[in-house]
Design a protein around this motif. Structure first.
Motif, PDB file in Angstrom:
ATOM      1  N   LEU A  80      17.417  19.673  57.276  1.00  0.00           N
ATOM      2  CA  LEU A  80      17.393  18.484  56.418  1.00  0.00           C
ATOM      3  C   LEU A  80      16.825  18.826  55.045  1.00  0.00           C
ATOM      4  CD1 LEU A  80      16.013  15.827  58.950  1.00  0.00           C
ATOM      5  CD2 LEU A  80      18.389  16.133  58.253  1.00  0.00           C
ATOM      6  N   ALA A  81      15.779  19.622  55.025  1.00  0.00           N
ATOM      7  CA  ALA A  81      15.106  19.969  53.777  1.00  0.00           C
ATOM      8  C   ALA A  81      16.009  20.779  52.855  1.00  0.00           C
ATOM      9  CB  ALA A  81      13.827  20.742  54.074  1.00  0.00           C
ATOM     10  N   ARG A  82      16.742  21.715  53.419  1.00  0.00           N
ATOM     11  CA  ARG A  82      17.653  22.520  52.594  1.00  0.00           C
ATOM     12  C   ARG A  82      18.719  21.639  51.944  1.00  0.00           C
ATOM     13  NH1 ARG A  82      16.940  26.215  56.963  1.00  0.00           N
ATOM     14  NH2 ARG A  82      18.844  25.423  57.989  1.00  0.00           N
ATOM     15  N   VAL A 229      20.811  13.311  57.481  1.00  0.00           N
ATOM     16  CA  VAL A 229      20.705  13.343  58.945  1.00  0.00           C
ATOM     17  C   VAL A 229      21.147  14.703  59.469  1.00  0.00           C
ATOM     18  CG1 VAL A 229      21.080  10.859  59.115  1.00  0.00           C
ATOM     19  CG2 VAL A 229      23.040  12.418  59.242  1.00  0.00           C
ATOM     20  N   PRO A 230      20.731  15.041  60.694  1.00  0.00           N
ATOM     21  CA  PRO A 230      21.133  16.327  61.268  1.00  0.00           C
ATOM     22  C   PRO A 230      22.620  16.339  61.606  1.00  0.00           C
ATOM     23  CG  PRO A 230      19.270  15.344  62.454  1.00  0.00           C
ATOM     24  CD  PRO A 230      19.849  14.289  61.580  1.00  0.00           C
ATOM     25  N   ILE A 248      25.664   8.669  53.459  1.00  0.00           N
ATOM     26  CA  ILE A 248      25.205   9.393  54.641  1.00  0.00           C
ATOM     27  C   ILE A 248      25.525  10.871  54.431  1.00  0.00           C
ATOM     28  CG2 ILE A 248      25.429   9.688  57.132  1.00  0.00           C
ATOM     29  CD1 ILE A 248      26.322   6.779  57.289  1.00  0.00           C
ATOM     30  N   ILE A 249      24.497  11.693  54.390  1.00  0.00           N
ATOM     31  CA  ILE A 249      24.654  13.119  54.133  1.00  0.00           C
ATOM     32  C   ILE A 249      24.252  13.883  55.383  1.00  0.00           C
ATOM     33  CG2 ILE A 249      23.929  15.068  52.698  1.00  0.00           C
ATOM     34  CD1 ILE A 249      23.170  13.028  50.537  1.00  0.00           C
ATOM     35  N   GLU A 250      25.173  14.650  55.929  1.00  0.00           N
ATOM     36  CA  GLU A 250      24.856  15.474  57.085  1.00  0.00           C
ATOM     37  C   GLU A 250      24.393  16.840  56.618  1.00  0.00           C
ATOM     38  OE1 GLU A 250      27.256  15.413  60.590  1.00  0.00           O
ATOM     39  OE2 GLU A 250      28.318  13.612  59.927  1.00  0.00           O
ATOM     40  N   ALA A 251      23.298  17.314  57.203  1.00  0.00           N
ATOM     41  CA  ALA A 251      22.713  18.602  56.790  1.00  0.00           C
ATOM     42  C   ALA A 251      23.590  19.761  57.258  1.00  0.00           C
ATOM     43  CB  ALA A 251      21.318  18.729  57.371  1.00  0.00           C
TER      44      ALA A 251
END
Length: 251
Positions: A80-82, A229-230, A248-251
């Motif tokens: 998530l952080a990346r 989100v993961p 909504i952004i998926e990691a």
């Protein structure tokens, strides 16, 4: 059906469906809605669920202190952080909330262009001790040691005096009806004030925080610009969020 049998059924349904609608369950069991509501009140008093209008949601578990949380879901938080760090652009003012997920953002921050990091968390500031390009601004106030963040009048005054380009907010739970929430009243107010003074707010959510509720609401889901989100979440997990006006952004 005995009271304990009903309560066992309610907790099983909550685990399975992620919510309880009192009227529907009462109709299914041939009981009065008042009976189901009484069961929900008692289960809420026992800390086994979170009562909401018309029913109940899973209760986000009480978080241990910051040190204990550092080993929880580490790989998920790093992913998530990346993805969050990739949103930062040169010369932006970035506000980092306290918490273990935002600590991972601090470790993943770009190192090839200049920007400013504002935080009310001394632990986040320490993560940036040797960062080559980030200017760090630390907001002071009364220290809330559970989360290692500054709160109170001095912190709020400083927060209201700035305008961040992007705020990465930490929460303990998120639900489309109940919004983003956390376990402390003052911390919720502080997070809300930071979001109000930021051009964009993104919330990083591990799987355990989705579709749950904590005691203190920060703001509605749609008050944020996006959630991160993961990848690979179970089918249907994000369906309630897709109808909302939020990225909504998926990691």
């Amino acid at each position: 059906m005995l009271t304990e049998q009903r309560k066992a059924l309610i907790t099983q349904r909550l685990d399975r469906d992620g919510e309880i609608v009192a009227k529907a369950l009462a109709s299914e069991l041939g009981l009065s809605e008042d009976t189901i509501r009484r069961d929900l009140r008692e289960l809420a008093a026992e800390g086994r669920l979170k009562r909401v209008h018309g029913g109940a949601l899973p209760m986000s578990p009480a978080l241990p202190d910051l040190t204990a949380r550092q080993t929880v879901a580490t790989e998920e938080k790093q992913a998530l952080a990346r993805r969050a760090a990739a949103l930062i652009e040169p010369r932006q003012v970035v506000f980092l909330d306290g918490g273990t997920t935002t600590a991972e953002i601090a470790r993943a921050l770009p190192r090839h262009f200049i920007f400013t990091v504002v935080t009310h968390s001394p632990t986040i500031a320490c993560e940036l001790e040797r960062h080559p390009t980030a200017e760090v601004v630390l907001i002071g106030g009364k220290l809330f040691t559970h989360s290692m963040v500054a709160m109170g009048a001095a912190a709020l005054a400083a927060i209201r005096a700035l305008r961040a380009d992007i705020f990465f907010m930490g929460v303990t739970a998120a639900h489309t009806a109940e919004g983003f929430s956390t376990g402390d009243m003052e911390e919720a107010a502080t997070k809300r004030t930071i979001a109000e003074n930021s051009a964009a707010t993104y919330v990083l959510l591990t799987q355990a925080k989705l579709n749950a509720a904590s005691p203190w609401k920060i703001m509605p889901i749609t008050a944020a610009d996006g959630i991160i989100v993961p990848p690979g979440l179970p089918a249907g997990t994000l369906d309630p969020y897709r109808s909302l006006d939020i990225e909504i952004i998926e990691a």
